[in-house]
Design an enzyme around this catalytic site. Structure first.
Site, short mmCIF file in Angstrom:
data_model
loop_
_atom_site.label_atom_id
_atom_site.label_comp_id
_atom_site.label_asym_id
_atom_site.label_seq_id
_atom_site.Cartn_x
_atom_site.Cartn_y
_atom_site.Cartn_z
N TYR A 98 -7.74 -13.26 -36.12
CA TYR A 98 -6.48 -12.46 -35.80
C TYR A 98 -5.61 -13.05 -34.82
O TYR A 98 -5.68 -13.61 -33.85
CB TYR A 98 -7.09 -10.96 -35.21
N HIS B 171 -6.56 -2.74 -10.71
CA HIS B 171 -6.79 -1.63 -10.40
C HIS B 171 -6.66 -0.02 -10.51
O HIS B 171 -4.84 -0.17 -10.07
CB HIS B 171 -7.16 -1.90 -8.43
N HIS C 23 -16.39 5.10 -8.11
CA HIS C 23 -15.15 4.67 -7.96
C HIS C 23 -14.21 5.02 -8.45
O HIS C 23 -13.84 6.00 -9.43
CB HIS C 23 -15.01 4.06 -6.79
N SER D 279 -1.67 -3.28 -0.33
CA SER D 279 -2.58 -2.35 -0.69
C SER D 279 -4.16 -2.61 -0.52
O SER D 279 -4.13 -3.55 0.36
CB SER D 279 -2.89 -3.59 -2.22
N SER D 280 -4.66 -0.99 0.44
CA SER D 280 -6.17 -1.43 0.37
C SER D 280 -7.27 -1.86 0.33
O SER D 280 -8.19 -2.25 0.50
CB SER D 280 -6.08 0.13 0.98
N HIS E 42 -7.00 3.92 -11.03
CA HIS E 42 -8.30 5.58 -11.47
C HIS E 42 -7.64 6.53 -12.65
O HIS E 42 -7.59 6.95 -12.32
CB HIS E 42 -7.58 5.97 -10.44
N SER F 76 0.66 -1.09 0.18
CA SER F 76 0.07 -0.22 0.05
C SER F 76 0.75 1.46 -0.50
O SER F 76 1.47 1.55 1.37
CB SER F 76 -0.84 -0.02 1.72
N ASP G 19 -13.97 -5.89 -30.70
CA ASP G 19 -12.85 -6.57 -30.92
C ASP G 19 -12.33 -7.46 -29.41
O ASP G 19 -11.86 -8.08 -29.15
CB ASP G 19 -11.44 -6.29 -30.82
#
Lengths: 233, 233, 233, 233
Positions: free
Chosen positions: C230, C96, C172, C75-76, C98, C46, C121
């Site tokens: 592809y 995760h 969030h 990490s929190s 932001h 964290s 895609d």
């Protein structure tokens, strides 16, 4: 060695600032450096990528737009530079870019409203947007007429080119100038910054208006007034 | 060697963070570092480009805004820093920028709404926007009054400067602060990030509102509450 | 040497991708790498800046969220990772961030509409946006509940986590996952790209709708269907 | 050594330009280089990251889309390239990207309006946006049909592919072309620039219209007309 070597060097270095400041894609911009006593200016050759540019490629042109020295063809916007140098004494450099935010306002045919102190630190009015020219001017000597269109718009708005060193040409892009080519390029970067912030302010609050006059005056005077205290003496 | 060398170094290093974090164009920003016991702070000299800045150029100023040591003129915003240091004990650094997203909100005269947990991780209210000052304050001791305008707005909104370490000054730009100059600069970067995201959220969904109180409290407490568990002990 | 060294290395390398891909400011993001057989995952500690991160700092945590090895606090958001690993077999990595565009949609409480083939895609539905939790969940074991909120939303929309590897958590920010931590990070970058383009498409044409089903199916199948063509075999 | 080595080199170098110009994320783009006399073109292999690409990886394909030389599978968009080369003589390069601004307009199903001289310097009409295909075309030989959809749209609008070297495919992304692969890539970068500026102009002033015809003609002719004076002779 040419007696215009100092001009070539000044124009060369100022042109290199355009890509460094993120103001141009490919060859979409040019800067010139003038010597009023000699009645000439050095300008970027047309269509040459900045990475390939050499000092000796700069073209020397007189204030009527005629090439005085140089093997390459000067920028296609050369006549606009010439008109401004001839009619606006004291200008030592002119920059023209298609920087994205300023050009977006020019394409929207809108002046950039004075909404904050960053703007007022540099000029006390909205950044003017000259309307597109009449067809007769467009089909005539187009680049000369662009210079006159800018001057006419300044006269119509009663603006002083020594205080307002930037303009949008409607449907085209910005021109900026200054006592030196470095100042002209600096003004191009400032204009792009102001155009970016005013764009977002308008989207956040479409009814946000012009900053009030007392604050415009204060910020301008602390940087440019008789008792200015911004910067070093 | 000056007894303020540690302050000069702290201010110098914090100022260099501004261009590195993309928060300033040219010289449009400044950071100061304060020593409450000595009653002085070190601040960037006015108008000096970040690339030319040297540690010994930092100016030492007291909490009344008077220069104590230094050959250069301090930032034109120095008096705003002085007022805040004098009246808000415990602040060790102040940063002022014209970063584009935060400044766009300031120009729109709008606080930045608390719309997500990134915001709540740092403060529990909208980022306040102090209104432009009355003309008497503007024409008076402008930079001192900017400090008082910020403090008055915090009092009107019943905000605590130790919990809300950032403010927009309407039509101008942001100020941020913290226990250290590094924290003040960190807050400037966080503010710019919050301003960027809130700008886009509002354009995506103009009716999207404030995040609910329980979620604000949760995110703030996990980082700043008594039983905080974000970061290392 | 710890038997989890390979997990630490995988998590470490995947975490370094976040700043490289422009997905995080400061410490605002984390990636984990799981070993389903061992029932553990490695996750970023964290609040540690990416530049200071070392492989040996990664924390080993089991699928109930309990630390198994490591001197630093994980990490929190660790409990959210744990819940997803425990309930969604086959996932080998979770990311995760932001990141600004994805977070802007999350703050607007809006799913990201499927408007083009870049989106198809990668997934055949709008990118889901889980609503903010009830207050009881928020004040309870918040990070565990975030995992359940994501799973509940997938169940409500009848989505399959092996086909839709990304979600926005309302107010969030995004979570993404995949068979490997590299794939989870790849999905974070793709999500940010889709969020950016959908944001602009909506502003250009607010009434532009979802892409038609036949085209969604075609683009998805050519990359992920039984006769996919592809990429290399 | 293969007789197609020059084509491989040309395609390889042009593909590397895509990430350098900021036009692609991961593998989302491809460029081909054609030799009309030999009736073949070299194209990027499918799904290979630009950083891993080698000159010898380029696949040689004929104008019916059949692989002539190469161990790797060609780009999944190969058939679209083949159709255009077969039907539009004189094209020496094609570029396909999912660059964000151009793709945003494609997702909005909107042509990009001609609002300024930057646009007119390159083409005299709005940048066309081909509508999404009928379901029968989509479920048929999709990539071939994409080529025909582009050609049909040019025929419907009475556009000449030698004068308008770019198109948006609705809900998909842009294709650009030119006499050489370098020109095709140049056109992709110009298109992205035009898409960016038109996006902002529309948001600043939703009622801002097309630039007037006399100005379009003037700017195009000074660069491409019989008496063109842009660039060096």
């Amino acid at each position: 060695m040419s007696k215009y070597q100092h001009l070539r060097e000044a124009a060369y270095l100022a042109n290199l600032q355009l890509p460094e400041l993120g103001l141009v894609l490919f060859t979409f911009g040019n800067v010139s450096a003038a010597d009023a006593d000699a009645g000439v200016f050095a300008i970027k050759p047309s269509g040459v990528p900045y990475a390939d540019l050499r000092e000796e490629d700069m073209v020397i042109v007189d204030f009527d737009g005629k090439t005085v020295e140089g093997r390459l063809r000067p920028s296609s916007d050369t006549a606009t530079h010439a008109v401004l140098y001839k009619n606006w004494p004291g200008i030592g450099g002119i920059a023209h870019t298609h920087s994205v935010y300023a050009t977006a306002w020019a394409q929207a045919l809108s002046p950039i409203p004075l909404m904050g102190t960053t703007h007022a630190d540099h000029l006390t009015c909205d950044i003017p947007c000259a309307p597109p020219m009449d067809d007769s001017r467009i089909t005539g000597n187009y680049e000369y007429e662009t210079g006159f269109q800018i001057m006419d718009h300044f006269r119509d708005l009663d603006l002083n080119y020594t205080q307002t060193e930037m303009v949008l040409v409607g449907n085209h892009a910005p021109f900026t100038w200054g006592k030196t080519p470095e100042k002209a390029v600096y003004n191009s970067a400032v204009l792009e910054n102001l155009a970016h912030m005013a764009y977002m302010s308008r989207l956040i609050n479409p009814s946000a208006g012009r900053m009030k006059d007392s604050l415009i005056k204060k910020h301008h005077d602390r940087k440019h007034g008789q008792n200015a205290y911004y910067g070093q003496k």
